[in-house]
Design an enzyme around this catalytic site. Structure first.
Site, PDB file in Angstrom:
ATOM      1  N   SER A  28      -6.351  61.838 -14.021  1.00 32.88           N
ATOM      2  CA  SER A  28      -7.791  61.624 -14.210  1.00 32.88           C
ATOM      3  C   SER A  28      -8.415  60.762 -13.118  1.00 32.88           C
ATOM      4  O   SER A  28      -9.029  59.727 -13.381  1.00 32.88           O
ATOM      5  CB  SER A  28      -8.034  61.011 -15.594  1.00 32.88           C
ATOM      6  OG  SER A  28      -7.567  61.881 -16.594  1.00 32.88           O
ATOM      7  N   ARG A  81      -9.953  59.631  -3.996  1.00 34.14           N
ATOM      8  CA  ARG A  81     -10.080  58.165  -4.072  1.00 34.14           C
ATOM      9  C   ARG A  81      -9.527  57.701  -5.416  1.00 34.14           C
ATOM     10  O   ARG A  81      -9.462  58.454  -6.371  1.00 34.14           O
ATOM     11  CB  ARG A  81     -11.540  57.726  -3.923  1.00 34.14           C
ATOM     12  CG  ARG A  81     -12.441  58.174  -5.046  1.00 34.14           C
ATOM     13  CD  ARG A  81     -13.888  57.735  -4.846  1.00 34.14           C
ATOM     14  NE  ARG A  81     -14.740  58.271  -5.907  1.00 34.14           N
ATOM     15  CZ  ARG A  81     -15.272  59.484  -5.906  1.00 34.14           C
ATOM     16  NH1 ARG A  81     -15.047  60.303  -4.894  1.00 34.14           N
ATOM     17  NH2 ARG A  81     -16.034  59.903  -6.905  1.00 34.14           N
ATOM     18  N   ASP A 103      -8.735  67.062 -17.871  1.00 34.07           N
ATOM     19  CA  ASP A 103      -8.666  66.956 -19.340  1.00 34.07           C
ATOM     20  C   ASP A 103      -9.668  67.874 -20.042  1.00 34.07           C
ATOM     21  O   ASP A 103      -9.432  68.320 -21.168  1.00 34.07           O
ATOM     22  CB  ASP A 103      -8.830  65.509 -19.806  1.00 34.07           C
ATOM     23  CG  ASP A 103     -10.136  64.868 -19.360  1.00 34.07           C
ATOM     24  OD1 ASP A 103     -10.891  65.491 -18.588  1.00 34.07           O
ATOM     25  OD2 ASP A 103     -10.405  63.728 -19.773  1.00 34.07           O
TER      26      ASP A 103
END
Length: 531
Positions: free
Chosen positions: A158, A173, A211
């Protein structure tokens, strides 16, 4: 409620009204921005291809793994799919040591993750772990080996990644307190696989998972009926949606390999940034203030009006304005005789009412659910959560009306996004009340906010292209554990794609051999020895 308080509350509530006409304008703009995102990059709705080209139907069987690195915890799961829309889940969870979140090298973090997978396998799948067959050199794949009895693993990661294959994606990042510079620009699946291989584990990282896509997969496996799920949506702390799109509608370049035979691909919309331009989104003074004081002004404008992270702050800002209005008695009274609890209302010095993010969105659910005559449940929560002591029933009524208006607007905005996808898919034509268009939703709003799904359904009825009849052929069901079960199901799809790739490869080898053989058939009088 006193006249002045009632009138001022009504004025605030009116500004959160999202009319039927607003809903329809929103749907048309959502469709426009959706299709813009399918044509090019750099648009408000990103429309990110996921390389997932099929969804489950509930008959799939097998044992798969999933891992979830979503923040300060790492979860390892194994999921046994029973083939009848049910599954058995085993999992363990461990905190990421703080020093590894800022490690000097990515190897330190990913080595730790691989070690947790090994501990999980030894604990829960010891027999499989000991008996697994090592990779054997064969000609079964272009890489020259075949792997047997390997767990296929879905990796929910995530953090922002640039994906270029179902199990390939480079880190853009770090967020959420992680900072390991040498991982930037590297393929996170390869980093994990490298550490898994060093430990000799029977695990293959088969899929990189978002997700929201996992939510779609989890719902499609467990949903009743024969029709596969169209949308997976999250309405929780944040909001996002993933849906099944026709490959022919994706006009922008999709780099990397994927299975084109299904004609479909799951798209991660990233709809939280829908209409950052504010072409159609409502924009009250409190929306503007929230945005200006946020860490990311001007972006995620849809999310800032829909998700649980922001709804409490919108209500707080409106409530503070009402409190600061000198002409209105809200959360303050002149003496106890004006309060039905016979004590003077006052607010504690440390009240969250006067702090940014100080009002939790769960209080909106309490307000919506409290139908007691004097709103005693809400008044108790105002005291325990916000240090608003001895709020009058009129205060609580005003708060409830503002909170309900913000919640209702969020539900109707949610309907805009879902309806846009339903209309884009054209699935309503074939849908029936027995086999409706299926939407899987996860998150605190759809699970805990009273009647949130009902308000979405009511909004569907007024949308051109759906209407009351069409609304009855759309079903919103709860989908749970997209990062676990959903990730495992994407690993299953990836395994199927891999198997198909091997079959295609063997077929090409066979065809190439036949071509060479045909070219080598000697002419009359030539040597019959093949070189």
């Amino acid at each position: 409620m006193t006249d002045s308080l009632a009138e001022e509350t009504k004025r605030i509530v009116a500004q959160f009204e999202y009319t039927d006409d607003d809903v329809n304008k929103g749907v048309q703009e959502f469709l426009r921005q959706m299709n813009e995102g399918l044509q090019k990059d750099g648009t408000s709705i990103s429309q990110i291809p996921t390389y997932v080209t099929g969804v489950p139907n509930g008959t799939e069987k097998g044992l798969y793994m999933a891992v979830d690195l979503g923040g300060t915890n790492f979860r390892v799961c194994s999921i046994h799919l029973n083939g009848d829309t049910t599954f058995n889940l085993t999992y363990s969870k461990v905190a990421i040591p703080k020093e590894l979140m800022v490690a000097k090298t990515s190897k330190e973090l990913f080595g730790f993750l691989a070690k947790q997978i090994e501990i999980f396998l030894r604990t829960h799948h010891g027999d499989h772990f000991e008996a697994h067959v090592r990779r054997r050199q064969t000609t079964s794949t272009p890489e020259g080996y075949r792997d047997e009895r390997f767990f296929r693993l879905g990796f929910t990661f995530s953090f922002p990644v640039q994906q270029f294959g179902i199990n390939k994606g480079t880190l853009i990042r770090w967020t959420k307190g992680f900072d390991i510079p040498d991982a930037i620009g590297k393929d996170v699946c390869a980093l994990l696989q490298e550490e898994i291989d060093l430990l000799g584990l029977p695990v293959k990282v088969a899929a990189l998972v978002n997700d929201t896509v996992g939510t779609l997969m989890a719902r499609s496996y467990t949903s009743p009926g024969k029709t596969s799920t169209l949308v997976g949506a999250i309405f929780g702390t944040g909001t996002n949606g993933a849906y099944v799109e026709k490959i022919t509608n994706i006009q922008k370049a999709v780099d990397g390999d994927f299975d084109k035979s299904t004609g479909l691909m799951v798209i991660n919309t990233e709809w939280g940034s829908f209409d950052n331009q504010l072409n159609v989104l409502p924009n009250t003074p409190w929306d503007r203030k929230l945005d200006q004081e946020s860490v990311n002004p001007g972006i995620q404008m849809f999310e800032k009006r829909v998700s649980g992270m922001f709804l409490g702050e919108i209500v707080r800002l409106a409530a503070v304005d009402l409190y600061n209005n000198a002409d209105v008695a809200f959360f303050k009274d002149i003496n106890s005789s004006t309060n039905d609890w016979k004590s003077t209302t006052h607010i504690g010095e440390e009240s969250g009412l006067f702090k940014q993010w100080g009002l939790d969105s769960s209080l909106l659910s309490v307000a919506a659910a409290d139908n007691t005559p004097e709103l005693s449940v809400l008044r108790q929560e105002l005291e325990s959560q916000l240090q608003v002591y001895s709020a009058s029933s009129e205060d609580a009524r005003a708060f409830k009306e503002i909170a309900n208006a913000v919640g209702r607007r969020a539900a109707r905005l949610s309907a805009v996004a879902l309806a846009g996808i339903v209309i884009q898919s054209d699935r309503l034509k074939e849908a029936t009340t027995d086999e409706p268009v299926d939407i899987g939703a996860d998150g605190s709003l759809v699970e805990h906010y009273p009647f949130f799904r009902d308000m979405i359904h009511d909004a569907f009825k007024v949308i051109e292209g759906i209407g009351a009849e069409g609304a009855d052929r759309i079903r919103i069901g709860i989908a749970r554990d997209g990062s676990g079960v959903g990730a495992a199901l994407i690993a299953l799809v990836a395994a199927g794609m891999e198997k198909k790739g091997i079959v295609d490869y063997l077929s090409s080898v066979k065809n190439e051999a036949a071509r060479k053989l045909a070219g080598a058939v000697p002419a009359v009088g030539d040597s019959t020895t093949l070189a």
